[in-house]
Design a protein around this motif. Structure first.
Motif, PDB file in Angstrom:
ATOM      1  N   THR A 146       0.861  -1.179   0.000  1.00 43.12           N
ATOM      2  CA  THR A 146       0.000   0.000   0.000  1.00 43.12           C
ATOM      3  C   THR A 146       0.897   1.229   0.000  1.00 43.12           C
ATOM      4  O   THR A 146       1.390   1.648   1.047  1.00 43.12           O
ATOM      5  CB  THR A 146      -0.934   0.015   1.228  1.00 43.12           C
ATOM      6  N   ALA A 147       1.150   1.750  -1.180  1.00 44.43           N
ATOM      7  CA  ALA A 147       2.015   2.920  -1.344  1.00 44.43           C
ATOM      8  C   ALA A 147       1.168   4.062  -1.894  1.00 44.43           C
ATOM      9  O   ALA A 147       1.212   4.372  -3.088  1.00 44.43           O
ATOM     10  CB  ALA A 147       3.189   2.612  -2.263  1.00 44.43           C
ATOM     11  N   ILE A 148       0.388   4.674  -1.008  1.00 38.30           N
ATOM     12  CA  ILE A 148      -0.449   5.803  -1.421  1.00 38.30           C
ATOM     13  C   ILE A 148       0.421   6.902  -2.006  1.00 38.30           C
ATOM     14  O   ILE A 148       0.074   7.519  -3.018  1.00 38.30           O
ATOM     15  CB  ILE A 148      -1.249   6.349  -0.224  1.00 38.30           C
ATOM     16  N   ALA A 149       1.566   7.163  -1.361  1.00 36.20           N
ATOM     17  CA  ALA A 149       2.438   8.255  -1.778  1.00 36.20           C
ATOM     18  C   ALA A 149       2.885   8.092  -3.224  1.00 36.20           C
ATOM     19  O   ALA A 149       2.801   9.019  -4.026  1.00 36.20           O
ATOM     20  CB  ALA A 149       3.649   8.336  -0.850  1.00 36.20           C
ATOM     21  N   ASP A 150       3.378   6.909  -3.561  1.00 41.35           N
ATOM     22  CA  ASP A 150       3.820   6.667  -4.934  1.00 41.35           C
ATOM     23  C   ASP A 150       2.644   6.754  -5.908  1.00 41.35           C
ATOM     24  O   ASP A 150       2.808   7.202  -7.050  1.00 41.35           O
ATOM     25  CB  ASP A 150       4.495   5.303  -5.028  1.00 41.35           C
ATOM     26  N   GLY A 151       1.475   6.329  -5.444  1.00 42.78           N
ATOM     27  CA  GLY A 151       0.294   6.405  -6.292  1.00 42.78           C
ATOM     28  C   GLY A 151      -0.097   7.830  -6.635  1.00 42.78           C
ATOM     29  O   GLY A 151      -0.414   8.139  -7.785  1.00 42.78           O
ATOM     30  N   ILE A 152      -0.044   8.745  -5.640  1.00 40.28           N
ATOM     31  CA  ILE A 152      -0.449  10.124  -5.933  1.00 40.28           C
ATOM     32  C   ILE A 152       0.630  10.862  -6.714  1.00 40.28           C
ATOM     33  O   ILE A 152       0.317  11.725  -7.551  1.00 40.28           O
ATOM     34  CB  ILE A 152      -0.852  10.895  -4.657  1.00 40.28           C
ATOM     35  N   VAL A 153       1.904  10.528  -6.492  1.00 40.80           N
ATOM     36  CA  VAL A 153       2.966  11.160  -7.276  1.00 40.80           C
ATOM     37  C   VAL A 153       2.872  10.717  -8.738  1.00 40.80           C
ATOM     38  O   VAL A 153       2.978  11.530  -9.663  1.00 40.80           O
ATOM     39  CB  VAL A 153       4.351  10.844  -6.684  1.00 40.80           C
ATOM     40  N   PHE A 154       2.689   9.416  -8.957  1.00 37.44           N
ATOM     41  CA  PHE A 154       2.501   8.929 -10.320  1.00 37.44           C
ATOM     42  C   PHE A 154       1.310   9.620 -10.970  1.00 37.44           C
ATOM     43  O   PHE A 154       1.374  10.078 -12.124  1.00 37.44           O
ATOM     44  CB  PHE A 154       2.297   7.414 -10.312  1.00 37.44           C
ATOM     45  N   SER A 155       0.207   9.709 -10.229  1.00 33.13           N
ATOM     46  CA  SER A 155      -0.990  10.351 -10.765  1.00 33.13           C
ATOM     47  C   SER A 155      -0.724  11.803 -11.129  1.00 33.13           C
ATOM     48  O   SER A 155      -1.178  12.278 -12.176  1.00 33.13           O
ATOM     49  CB  SER A 155      -2.129  10.265  -9.745  1.00 33.13           C
ATOM     50  N   ALA A 156       0.018  12.510 -10.284  1.00 31.13           N
ATOM     51  CA  ALA A 156       0.288  13.927 -10.537  1.00 31.13           C
ATOM     52  C   ALA A 156       1.045  14.143 -11.840  1.00 31.13           C
ATOM     53  O   ALA A 156       0.825  15.134 -12.535  1.00 31.13           O
ATOM     54  CB  ALA A 156       1.054  14.526  -9.366  1.00 31.13           C
ATOM     55  N   THR A 157       1.939  13.214 -12.180  1.00 23.01           N
ATOM     56  CA  THR A 157       2.694  13.366 -13.433  1.00 23.01           C
ATOM     57  C   THR A 157       1.805  13.187 -14.658  1.00 23.01           C
ATOM     58  O   THR A 157       2.161  13.624 -15.753  1.00 23.01           O
ATOM     59  CB  THR A 157       3.859  12.360 -13.515  1.00 23.01           C
ATOM     60  N   ARG A 158       0.645  12.579 -14.488  1.00 21.60           N
ATOM     61  CA  ARG A 158      -0.237  12.299 -15.620  1.00 21.60           C
ATOM     62  C   ARG A 158      -1.007  13.533 -16.093  1.00 21.60           C
ATOM     63  O   ARG A 158      -1.668  13.484 -17.130  1.00 21.60           O
ATOM     64  CB  ARG A 158      -1.231  11.187 -15.262  1.00 21.60           C
ATOM     65  N   PHE A 159      -0.935  14.621 -15.342  1.00 25.52           N
ATOM     66  CA  PHE A 159      -1.574  15.854 -15.788  1.00 25.52           C
ATOM     67  C   PHE A 159      -0.776  16.543 -16.893  1.00 25.52           C
ATOM     68  O   PHE A 159      -1.320  17.381 -17.608  1.00 25.52           O
ATOM     69  CB  PHE A 159      -1.753  16.815 -14.612  1.00 25.52           C
ATOM     70  N   ASP A 160       0.498  16.222 -17.008  1.00 28.87           N
ATOM     71  CA  ASP A 160       1.346  16.872 -18.005  1.00 28.87           C
ATOM     72  C   ASP A 160       1.070  16.302 -19.396  1.00 28.87           C
ATOM     73  O   ASP A 160       0.952  15.086 -19.571  1.00 28.87           O
ATOM     74  CB  ASP A 160       2.827  16.670 -17.653  1.00 28.87           C
ATOM     75  N   ASP A 161       0.985  17.189 -20.378  1.00 27.19           N
ATOM     76  CA  ASP A 161       0.814  16.771 -21.785  1.00 27.19           C
ATOM     77  C   ASP A 161      -0.357  15.814 -21.976  1.00 27.19           C
ATOM     78  O   ASP A 161      -0.255  14.825 -22.708  1.00 27.19           O
ATOM     79  CB  ASP A 161       2.103  16.108 -22.299  1.00 27.19           C
ATOM     80  N   ASN A 162      -1.465  16.086 -21.308  1.00 24.86           N
ATOM     81  CA  ASN A 162      -2.614  15.178 -21.407  1.00 24.86           C
ATOM     82  C   ASN A 162      -3.663  15.634 -22.423  1.00 24.86           C
ATOM     83  O   ASN A 162      -4.716  15.015 -22.569  1.00 24.86           O
ATOM     84  CB  ASN A 162      -3.265  14.990 -20.030  1.00 24.86           C
ATOM     85  N   GLY A 163      -3.409  16.739 -23.115  1.00 24.65           N
ATOM     86  CA  GLY A 163      -4.297  17.188 -24.173  1.00 24.65           C
ATOM     87  C   GLY A 163      -5.486  18.012 -23.722  1.00 24.65           C
ATOM     88  O   GLY A 163      -6.322  18.392 -24.545  1.00 24.65           O
ATOM     89  N   VAL A 164      -5.571  18.283 -22.415  1.00 29.28           N
ATOM     90  CA  VAL A 164      -6.673  19.093 -21.893  1.00 29.28           C
ATOM     91  C   VAL A 164      -6.114  20.173 -20.981  1.00 29.28           C
ATOM     92  O   VAL A 164      -4.964  20.097 -20.526  1.00 29.28           O
ATOM     93  CB  VAL A 164      -7.702  18.229 -21.123  1.00 29.28           C
ATOM     94  N   GLN A 165      -6.941  21.166 -20.685  1.00 27.47           N
ATOM     95  CA  GLN A 165      -6.507  22.284 -19.852  1.00 27.47           C
ATOM     96  C   GLN A 165      -7.664  22.739 -18.976  1.00 27.47           C
ATOM     97  O   GLN A 165      -8.760  23.007 -19.467  1.00 27.47           O
ATOM     98  CB  GLN A 165      -6.028  23.451 -20.731  1.00 27.47           C
ATOM     99  N   ALA A 166      -7.415  22.820 -17.656  1.00 28.73           N
ATOM    100  CA  ALA A 166      -8.425  23.305 -16.719  1.00 28.73           C
ATOM    101  C   ALA A 166      -7.734  24.092 -15.614  1.00 28.73           C
ATOM    102  O   ALA A 166      -6.534  23.923 -15.369  1.00 28.73           O
ATOM    103  CB  ALA A 166      -9.220  22.143 -16.124  1.00 28.73           C
TER     104      ALA A 166
END
Length: 264
Positions: free
Chosen positions: A119-139
């Motif tokens: 259970t590595a919540i920390a690694d999960g949220i850091v990985f998730s945070a990188t997925r906002f880059d270059d994702n083709g959308v803007q908010a």
């Protein structure tokens, strides 16, 4: 499966690319970051998956999406477990109504349910945070909605990860799952307090607790409506920033319990 190296993933948060001119403007970029560690029994995992599917297609969620200035959000579904286990189950999709929401829910239904160690919540949220880059959308709002049934017990420290993600202007909301009595070496009775103190953060951060199986779909639906609307629930609980400053929880409790179990 996408795998991450703890330090590299954390460093990559500070090298985000600027938004491209052709990015689609949406009201919200939302990642559903879902626990698939083996502490989540198969029935809990199925309940969790079904809850997200039902919530995404509910009229209240569709109405919330349609009430925004742009009448669309961007959504991605990520599953995580131990430090090296994070993968994108459904990549970014623009949800602009019932048909798109139904397609997203169908993609969830078609994917197999799997379980992994840790259970590595920390690694999960850091990985998730990188997925906002270059994702083709803007908010203007970016949110990680993390659900799980236990504290961080391996990988990078949760407070370090949370601070790095919040500095990027990303909000972390929590859905602690407390359906079953605590069991296992790293289980804690006050997971809701732990999530409040150690996991969530950023502008308007909040938690909604799931305490019974029949609450699951309703809790997810309520959480999605609030996140899409940019609101927070009416609650007697102290704001996340106040609780975190008070230092009520030991944010390393999962790691300590794991070390104790290994020594025994």
């Amino acid at each position: 499966m996408r795998r991450s190296v703890c330090v590299l993933a954390l460093c990559s948060l500070f090298a985000a690319a600027p938004a491209a001119a052709q990015d689609i403007a949406v009201d919200l970029e939302l990642i559903l970051a879902v626990d698939v560690s083996r502490s989540m029994d198969p029935d809990e995992q199925q309940l969790q998956r079904d809850g997200y599917r039902a919530a995404l297609t509910h009229p209240d969620v569709i109405a919330a999406i349609g009430s925004g200035a742009r009448r669309k959000i961007a959504l991605s579904y990520i599953e995580w477990a131990g430090p090296a286990v994070q993968y994108v189950l459904v990549d970014w999709r623009v949800i602009d109504g019932a048909a798109a929401a139904g397609d997203f829910a169908a993609a969830l239904a078609a994917a197999p349910i799997q379980g992994y160690r840790g259970t590595a919540i920390a690694d999960g949220i850091v990985f998730s945070a990188t997925r906002f880059d270059d994702n083709g959308v803007q908010a203007t709002r970016r949110v990680i909605d993390v659900s799980g049934d236990g504290p961080n017990n391996m990988g990078m420290p949760i407070e370090l990860a949370r601070a790095a993600v919040i500095r990027k202007g990303i909000t972390i909301n929590g859905l602690p799952i407390m359906i079953k009595a605590p069991g296992g070496f790293a289980a804690i009775a006050d997971l809701d307090v732990y999530y409040r103190d150690c996991v969530i953060g950023g502008a308007g951060a909040f938690t909604i607790v799931v305490r019974s199986a029949d609450q699951f779909a309703e809790a997810i639906r309520r959480k999605l409506v609030l996140e899409i609307a940019g609101a927070t629930p009416a609650s007697p609980l102290l704001p996340a920033t106040t609780i975190q400053a008070a230092g009520r929880s030991d944010c390393m409790i999962g790691e300590k319990l794991r070390r104790q179990w290994m020594q025994e």
